[in-house]
Design an enzyme around this catalytic site. Sequence first.
Site, PDB file in Angstrom:
ATOM      1  N   CYS A   1       0.545  -1.225  -0.146  1.00 51.57           N
ATOM      2  CA  CYS A   1      -0.095  -0.180   0.328  1.00 51.57           C
ATOM      3  C   CYS A   1       1.007   1.312   0.285  1.00 51.57           C
ATOM      4  O   CYS A   1       0.938   2.228  -0.514  1.00 51.57           O
ATOM      5  CB  CYS A   1      -0.553  -0.049   1.092  1.00 51.57           C
ATOM      6  SG  CYS A   1      -0.200  -0.759   2.899  1.00 51.57           S
ATOM      7  N   TYR A   2       2.051   1.635   0.925  1.00 51.26           N
ATOM      8  CA  TYR A   2       2.787   2.437   0.836  1.00 51.26           C
ATOM      9  C   TYR A   2       3.026   2.491  -0.442  1.00 51.26           C
ATOM     10  O   TYR A   2       3.589   3.462  -0.767  1.00 51.26           O
ATOM     11  CB  TYR A   2       3.593   2.357   2.296  1.00 51.26           C
ATOM     12  CG  TYR A   2       3.362   2.797   3.444  1.00 51.26           C
ATOM     13  CD1 TYR A   2       2.550   3.699   3.562  1.00 51.26           C
ATOM     14  CD2 TYR A   2       2.987   2.031   4.109  1.00 51.26           C
ATOM     15  CE1 TYR A   2       2.167   4.588   4.744  1.00 51.26           C
ATOM     16  CE2 TYR A   2       2.739   2.174   5.633  1.00 51.26           C
ATOM     17  CZ  TYR A   2       2.097   3.533   5.656  1.00 51.26           C
ATOM     18  OH  TYR A   2       2.141   3.479   6.864  1.00 51.26           O
TER      19      TYR A   2
END
Lengths: 340, 340, 340, 340
Positions: free
Chosen positions: B145-146
């Site tokens: 996600c990051y």
Amino acid sequence: MIKAGVLGATGFAGNELVDILLRHPEVEIAFLSSASYAGKRYCDTCRSTFKMTLVTPEAVPYANADIVFLCLPHGASSAYAKLAIEAGACCIDLSADFRLRDLSIYETWYGQHQAPELLSQAVYGLTEVYRDSLVGAKLVANPGCYPTGPLLALIPWLKAGLIKSKHLIIDAKSGTSGAGAKPSEKTHFMNVHENFSAYNIGRLHRHVPEIEQELAGAAEQDIQIVFSPHLLPITRGILSNIYVTAIDGTSEQDLRASWETTYADEPFITLCAAGKLPELADVARTNACHMALTPAGREGEFIVTTAIDNLVKGASGQAVQNMNVMFGLEETLALTGGKA
Amino acid sequence: MIKAGVLGATGFAGNELVDILLRHPEVEIAFLSSASYAGKRYCDTCRSTFKMTLVTPEAVPYANADIVFLCLPHGASSAYAKLAIEAGACCIDLSADFRLRDLSIYETWYGQHQAPELLSQAVYGLTEVYRDSLVGAKLVANPGCYPTGPLLALIPWLKAGLIKSKHLIIDAKSGTSGAGAKPSEKTHFMNVHENFSAYNIGRLHRHVPEIEQELAGAAEQDIQIVFSPHLLPITRGILSNIYVTAIDGTSEQDLRASWETTYADEPFITLCAAGKLPELADVARTNACHMALTPAGREGEFIVTTAIDNLVKGASGQAVQNMNVMFGLEETLALTGGKA
Amino acid sequence: MIKAGVLGATGFAGNELVDILLRHPEVEIAFLSSASYAGKRYCDTCRSTFKMTLVTPEAVPYANADIVFLCLPHGASSAYAKLAIEAGACCIDLSADFRLRDLSIYETWYGQHQAPELLSQAVYGLTEVYRDSLVGAKLVANPGCYPTGPLLALIPWLKAGLIKSKHLIIDAKSGTSGAGAKPSEKTHFMNVHENFSAYNIGRLHRHVPEIEQELAGAAEQDIQIVFSPHLLPITRGILSNIYVTAIDGTSEQDLRASWETTYADEPFITLCAAGKLPELADVARTNACHMALTPAGREGEFIVTTAIDNLVKGASGQAVQNMNVMFGLEETLALTGGKA
Amino acid sequence: MIKAGVLGATGFAGNELVDILLRHPEVEIAFLSSASYAGKRYCDTCRSTFKMTLVTPEAVPYANADIVFLCLPHGASSAYAKLAIEAGACCIDLSADFRLRDLSIYETWYGQHQAPELLSQAVYGLTEVYRDSLVGAKLVANPGCYPTGPLLALIPWLKAGLIKSKHLIIDAKSGTSGAGAKPSEKTHFMNVHENFSAYNIGRLHRHVPEIEQELAGAAEQDIQIVFSPHLLPITRGILSNIYVTAIDGTSEQDLRASWETTYADEPFITLCAAGKLPELADVARTNACHMALTPAGREGEFIVTTAIDNLVKGASGQAVQNMNVMFGLEETLALTGGKA
């Protein structure tokens, strides 16, 4: 007892300040002013049970006060500072009007100044740094909310020549009280809750020249910072990450030792143990500034994390801390009522 | 119709994925698994009205599926990927198990790998970058996600040699869904609400080697980033500020032109107009990635701001986008149901 | 394709409606109006990517639309309804202007009516109750957000004579979108977050006469309710507890059977199993109404709990549901895009 | 100085209590216990800067304390109360163990009692009602969080015979701290934020017998209430609406006069002016109970709205208020540190 007056008493900083003054054992409130709510009881205008009737800023009996706190908008504040000082009161201005020593820089960011002749006597009220100058000061410029944490972290290192003055980056996140009490699209619950955003990033925010002035003073050279403010969906608190590059040969231990020496006896500064990072919940409703130092994982680079409550250490708490110093009182008076 | 199975269907990414698949016109769900809730109906275990009965990951009829999505913990995922592929299904793994091409780096961060022989055939599923390799792929490692936002922003510039590979700093803030569905002190409402904090800052977070691998690939040289993740008191979304230094002679316009050329026809990439910054509320429940470029106010320095929904573009939405590409479908199928 | 226009498109209900219409396979948007933002692109005024330019309500080409949705303030709406109908369009009014059949009651609560001659032809758009009358209707008064849940729960029982018409109490809690998009002290983040309060309790809220009208119609006798609305620190959803006394001899099973008979085939009504209570998170961004029946623990008394999303089933979703019925379309078109 | 010990010091009530005791001018903390964290410093286990080392409940030196506060789970508390009292200390129990005078009712709701022989000497610590009995008491059962507000509102009226004992309905909404510090699905941020729900409604919540006991005592007849608790997405506060029917001939003015007579000199009770309703933000972090009386709009019916902070007046604040009374101190000591 010190007689204290508050102008702009119904905003967030004003309300927080009145709360603190009411529990201060050496203070009695002389007057509260509000342009919008004059004539009403204080308790009918904001979250307070205090029943004093508000007056207009024009009708304020300055001579009744030993100290006047100004919680007014930037630009509007300085004219009242002048009135207060002429009436013989001390003055702590929570606006930006006396923070910038260079008039031309002030006027670039805020427009025309209403009392430039007072600039030279204003003491910048970052208490831990300017304590000596505060004793007996007549006019104190209370620091901005964003500058407070980063300045407390960086000034000792710049004074000691431990870090480079280039490349400083501050990524800061503030609770919504920092946006003020005036209703707007920006502060509508529907636009803040379940949202997060940056604004005025780069060198565009009005706190940039204030931070740069104080860092430059410590470093004795010009400094340009990159500054990224954000709006958090919480009521209060500012958490800042500061990206720092050490001078060659400076170790994590050197930086930590500098903080420890500088802040060993400071009641409101907490240095986090290695590996521990501050949380806003730990400083909420306190006058504390928590600071952590973390290796960035690249040679010579570090991350500093600071946390304060923007309404307390970033505004009204620090103002009362300054008042305590100005009047020779115990510095922590009325400022230990939050968490144990 | 494509028959799709989901392992780990009751976590946040799994639940989001099932929602998307249920509105996908070319997909039918073949099976859903859950180690904790096997035997129960899906609608009785998480926020869904879908009534399919969950099976254990061991009892999954892989041969019934054209594609298997793995929403399992890191380390646990790869063994099931092997089963799925041996049964003839394609596999999209939402864990980290196939993201790192270098086995030794994987094992440094995650421990022993359960199916290292598959690593070489895994395609990193950052759709906009690896689209060509995804067509017909059997095993896709869905990005973290990051990493998703920063990689989409920086890869075009590193490929074109427009920015320096040193000094990259990513200050990222994630909604609480990123911390997973397992109850813990960290995710207790009382510790998240009215709070904000950083964690694992520096080069300590598991997404660091993933970001560095992809940036290094684009730059054709090693890259070390500084990465600061934070936990936001909201449910979903990741906003990242990336501090970038341009190669001498590279202008803001050059950087912007690079993005425009690369992303002109991308349905899920939105380049913000100059002066406009992304907000998490704009990307919530969409597969969009919003990106803004802002001069940092210091010569040659820039701030990139990216925003995604961590559960959609940062996980399940991008997984379905990848599936659409793998199977030759319209890439936006089932991914335009959020905001207009 | 049905050509639809929206007046007041930039408020919360308008924005939700545009989102739904844009994903409707049988609708194209003919025009969007806004008094405040005319001349701007829709995407520049609210959270949307739709680029249509807004027009003033005066400049609206009504004749281009098959249906006009009015998302305007109470009182302002009826005049535009008249224009739309005279131009040959159907009209769904999301304001209160056509909900109250008795002109004098309307004028008591809302002031003078701008188009009283249309009142008699307006159909109250509680879809599940008035479906037959909606087919071919020209003017539909979309129900208020608070009334929708309680009316759906109580009308079957009052029609069947199962509960007493006295003693009805509705304790209702609404998300902040119900307070509208206009910034005010009431909707300032600082006054909503970490707060909760009731307002206009008793028989003071404008939705009281609307609820009483519909309950009285079902019971064929006058009904007075006690109604307590509250403001929740969330964006969307209304949860209501309704305190009900059964007619002697009516059992829990009788009440439950009445609901089951009435709502067996309704796509948007979910009857909770005994012991299960609705949560707002389950209905958020859906057109569903969840209802639970719980014995109150005192002989013959029951608690009904209803949950809806105020912006969807309580406004724009129900409006589209009504449009689908009016035009003979599948009733669920465009309304199943939320949770599975 | 009063020496105070706290068992279960690291939960939410315990933490709040320690905060209050630390600012109490007449108290010093003798010991803090925690079964989970014994051996650690207090400041390392919860949000506090207090450095005392925690001990196990078994290792507590009861004889060192004048008063022992029990912040332990229901059922576990009574055994320690016995130890404290046998060692000569006074005891305030914040659990339910001594609230119900009828052992059989206690055991129906909570299971076997560990010290039934102490029940008869326990004083129910609703300070404003039982103040006289608290002076010199050895064992105080601190009231539950939900009961406190409604009991303070209703007891004067029931004693005076102003309202009917039938038909009482309490619709109550509590912040999440009421659900305890133990992580669970129920208290996971993702399940609380942007959500709202009721639980255990009817006569199912454990606070029902406690409320009914006290109301029955005031009315001198049996009373059955209907009680609907809800979980609010905020940290602290309970707002309750109580639906009341007056005895024929009792006016709003009679009810208001009863409150005014009873509570005229109470420092912690605030009666809202007619038309004003309490908000949770007004009582947060205070020991206040705000009460409003509103005509329900139906003949003889009224709505009472009460607001408290569940951790302060609903738990630890009231406990210290009780201690102040028990030891003959100023009742407000340490309890005025919140809002002005």
